[in-house]
Design a protein around this motif. Structure first.
Motif, PDB file in Angstrom:
ATOM      1  N   HIS A 186       0.963  -1.191  -0.730  1.00  0.00           N
ATOM      2  CA  HIS A 186      -0.268  -0.013  -0.023  1.00  0.00           C
ATOM      3  C   HIS A 186       0.737   1.778  -0.284  1.00  0.00           C
ATOM      4  CE1 HIS A 186       0.676  -0.488   4.578  1.00  0.00           C
ATOM      5  NE2 HIS A 186       0.098   0.804   4.312  1.00  0.00           N
ATOM      6  N   HIS A 189      -0.697   6.380   3.230  1.00  0.00           N
ATOM      7  CA  HIS A 189      -0.070   7.260   3.899  1.00  0.00           C
ATOM      8  C   HIS A 189       0.956   8.336   3.508  1.00  0.00           C
ATOM      9  CE1 HIS A 189      -1.840   3.203   5.342  1.00  0.00           C
ATOM     10  NE2 HIS A 189      -1.028   2.759   6.534  1.00  0.00           N
ATOM     11  N   ASP A 195       5.191   1.694   8.614  1.00  0.00           N
ATOM     12  CA  ASP A 195       3.814   2.134   7.606  1.00  0.00           C
ATOM     13  C   ASP A 195       3.513   2.857   6.703  1.00  0.00           C
ATOM     14  OD1 ASP A 195       1.455   1.093   6.620  1.00  0.00           O
ATOM     15  OD2 ASP A 195       0.522   1.744   9.019  1.00  0.00           O
ATOM     16  N   TYR A 297      -3.851  -6.206   5.910  1.00  0.00           N
ATOM     17  CA  TYR A 297      -4.165  -4.869   4.717  1.00  0.00           C
ATOM     18  C   TYR A 297      -4.735  -5.289   3.829  1.00  0.00           C
ATOM     19  CZ  TYR A 297      -0.240  -1.936   7.788  1.00  0.00           C
ATOM     20  OH  TYR A 297       0.096  -1.597   8.289  1.00  0.00           O
ATOM     21  N   TYR A 325       2.939   3.775  15.935  1.00  0.00           N
ATOM     22  CA  TYR A 325       2.357   2.848  14.979  1.00  0.00           C
ATOM     23  C   TYR A 325       1.737   4.004  14.143  1.00  0.00           C
ATOM     24  CZ  TYR A 325      -1.573   0.750  12.459  1.00  0.00           C
ATOM     25  OH  TYR A 325      -2.830   0.635  12.147  1.00  0.00           O
ATOM     26  N   HIS A 326       1.218   4.852  12.936  1.00  0.00           N
ATOM     27  CA  HIS A 326       0.371   5.700  12.777  1.00  0.00           C
ATOM     28  C   HIS A 326       0.487   7.016  13.004  1.00  0.00           C
ATOM     29  CE1 HIS A 326      -3.130   3.015  10.054  1.00  0.00           C
ATOM     30  NE2 HIS A 326      -1.600   3.028   9.728  1.00  0.00           N
TER      31      HIS A 326
HETATM   32 ZN    ZN Z   1      -1.474   2.110   8.310  1.00  0.00          ZN
END
Ligand code: ZN
Length: 440
Positions: A186, A189, A195, A297, A325-326
């Protein structure tokens, strides 16, 4: 054929180049659509035969619809004194991804309804999206929010949400066989390192490595926005889906944690066995092979029951299980060149097994053939120790009854795939093994 596992003559060079690519892409404001995604794909596709697809807004894709295209130029909050509290130019995480345009004055209480923070990680800025709801918002450190006093604030988001397209990149590297390996990551982001820039970098470098090599299998790389990208690709390519024999979704591959492989929905696909073999023989402890769950995902889409593709997920520390994360802490310092390079090597090991896994039949199955007479005992060709080589010959002869492939022989014997593969090649040269049709 055994692919070289060393990805570069000088250790660390590839990892540094991967990290440099991540650093270059890091500031770009990506989303599930828009120019940030396009720019990213153009960079990732350099040196690769990447086709960039544009799917118009409103196109029905399975049970979904391609959304409006989002673009952003800037955004900020000004406090009652006119000082900027947060500014998109400092970090694209400050504006909720997919925010509709806004320019207004409002009270602190009204502003707070549009602000996201992490009270448990007060110094970090969270990453938030509003893809399928037309709203706007800002993200900031909780400690910043706590420092705001009463008064009139100004908010401004200079974005557009309009008819456009969903963009994705596709790289197909044809092999001798039409059977395909799907590699998907992906790309939606914004400024987040592990990520998902790490997955993009590993996929792009894997494609570059495989581009210049002889390939038995065909490799299809998808650089797509999460969820809607894989749904869009699946909707447009149902005739290709049947050729996919193996697949990996790559994400979170730049941190220092152990590897985690999430099995396909099938649970016993060849890729599941390959990853188990690769990860459980690693010297470093803690690698884990986990069962499929319908969350995560894009493997969720590839493994939806109507497709049920043999696609698993490879990460180091999986999403949601690392505190960065995030958040704004998932930055350029969190992903390290050595971890990226190790992740790429792990993917290349998996590819090497997928390329070399075959099944044979023992041509002398009654009693053991006399190996010494054929000069097979001492000539390991550097594959394994002498006793390991001997055992690899015995295991390969014994289990080559047409139903066991080399990978299962490696698993049952506890001997590495490359040694078993070398033993099978030696036995085949001496006429003691014959390949099973359809399992080149
Ligand atoms: Zn993510």
């Amino acid at each position: 054929m055994t692919l070289a596992l060393n990805v570069d003559a000088e250790p660390g060079t590839v990892g540094r180049r991967m990290h440099a690519l991540i650093a270059e892409l890091y500031p770009i404001c990506r989303s599930i659509t828009g120019d940030g995604l396009r720019r990213t794909l153009r960079e990732l596709g350099k040196g690769l035969p990447m086709e960039i697809h544009e799917v118009p807004t409103g196109t029905p894709v399975l049970d979904w619809t391609v959304p409006k295209e989002w673009n952003i130029r800037g955004g900020y909050i000004r406090d009652p004194e006119g000082k900027k509290v947060v500014d998109f130019q400092d970090s694209n995480l400050h504006v909720v991804n997919y925010s509709v345009p806004v320019r207004r004055h409002l009270s602190l209480a009204e502003l707070k309804e549009h602000v996201f923070t992490l009270p448990d990680q007060p110094a970090l800025v969270p990453y938030r999206t509003s893809y399928y709801e037309e709203t706007w918002g800002f993200c900031m450190a909780h400690e910043t929010l706590e420092g705001l006093g009463d008064g009139e604030y100004e908010v401004f988001i200079d974005s557009t949400l309009s008819e456009g397209a969903l963009t994705y990149g596709e790289v197909v590297l044809p092999g001798e066989s039409a059977e395909e390996v799907l590699i998907s990551c992906h790309c939606c982001h914004p400024s987040l390192g592990n990520d998902n820039l790490s997955g993009m970098a590993v996929a792009a470098f894997l494609a570059r490595k495989l581009h210049s090599r002889r390939r038995r299998l065909t490799y299809r790389f998808l650089f797509i926005p999460g969820t809607i990208g894989s749904i869009t690709w699946l909707a447009r390519n149902e005739e290709i889906v049947g050729r996919i024999r193996h697949g990996l979704v790559l994400s979170c591959l730049g941190d220092g944690g152990p590897f985690h492989y999430k099995k396909s929905r099938r649970g016993d696909a060849e890729i599941d066995r390959v990853m188990e073999h690769v990860l459980t023989r690693e010297e470093e402890r803690g690698n884990a092979v986990e069962d499929f769950v319908p969350y995560g995902y894009d493997e969720r889409q590839y493994c939806s029951p109507g497709f049920n593709l043999p696609v698993g997920g490879l990460s180091r520390t999986p999403h949601g299980r690392f505190p960065e994360y995030h958040t704004s802490a998932d930055g350029l310092d969190f992903v390290r060149p050595e971890h990226l390079e190790r992740s790429l090597e792990t993917c290349l090991q998996a590819v090497s097994i997928l390329e070399g896994n075959r099944a044979f039949r023992n041509t002398q199955p009654k009693g053991e053939p006399q190996l010494g007479r054929r000069g097979l005992m001492g000539s390991s060709g550097g594959a394994g120790t002498k006793s390991e080589w001997h055992m690899s010959l015995l295991w390969t002869l014994n289990l080559s009854d047409g139903t066991h492939d080399l990978l299962s022989i490696a698993g049952r014997s506890g001997i590495g795939f490359e040694v078993i593969q070398a033993a099978a090649e030696a036995l085949e040269r001496h006429g003691l093994l014959t390949p099973v049709e359809g399992r080149w």
